[in-house]
Design a protein around this motif. Structure first.
Motif: not given
Length: 140
Positions: A12-17, A96-102, A114-121
């Protein structure tokens, strides 16, 4: 594992950066892609509940986030979020968006793992995220 070391947080942080121009627009694109995947699993009401809770929790750090985060029409789902980002510096929007997504992914990970949320992302953003065993989910 420390939560700040989670691969999805780093993603998330890298996508926003990476965003340097039209940061608010880029943030909304990430939200739209993520919403599509989450809605396909938990439905629109489920996503809305997760999103509203995430905004509520994130407002203590970023009070400029919307107070009424979701309009009744799904096609304008993130209009208030985008409006709250306009006029802010790119750095503020990224943070702000990084915090919101996290926050949203933390809530969802506590419910589904964790595995399922990683798959969704991975499906939402076409990213490879290492799971607990070191293997990566690939969007094939």
């Amino acid at each position: 594992m420390e939560t700040c070391d989670l691969p999805r947080h780093q993603l998330i942080k890298s996508l926003m950066a990476k965003q340097t121009e039209k940061v608010a627009d880029a943030a909304i694109v990430l939200w739209a892609q993520l919403a599509t995947q989450i809605i396909s699993i938990v439905g629109e009401d489920g996503f809305n509940a997760l999103y509203v809770r995430s905004v509520f929790l994130s407002r203590s750090t970023f009070p400029g986030l919307p107070t009424i985060p979701l309009p009744p029409q799904a096609e304008h789902r993130f209009a208030e979020l985008k409006r709250s980002f306009e006029g802010q510096s790119p750095l503020q929007v990224r943070e702000a968006n990084s915090l919101l997504l996290i926050t949203l992914t933390d809530i969802l990970a506590s419910l589904i793992g964790e595995q399922l949320i990683n798959r969704i992302l991975s499906l939402a953003w076409g990213a490879e995220i290492p799971n607990e065993t070191g293997k990566e989910f690939k969007n094939e």
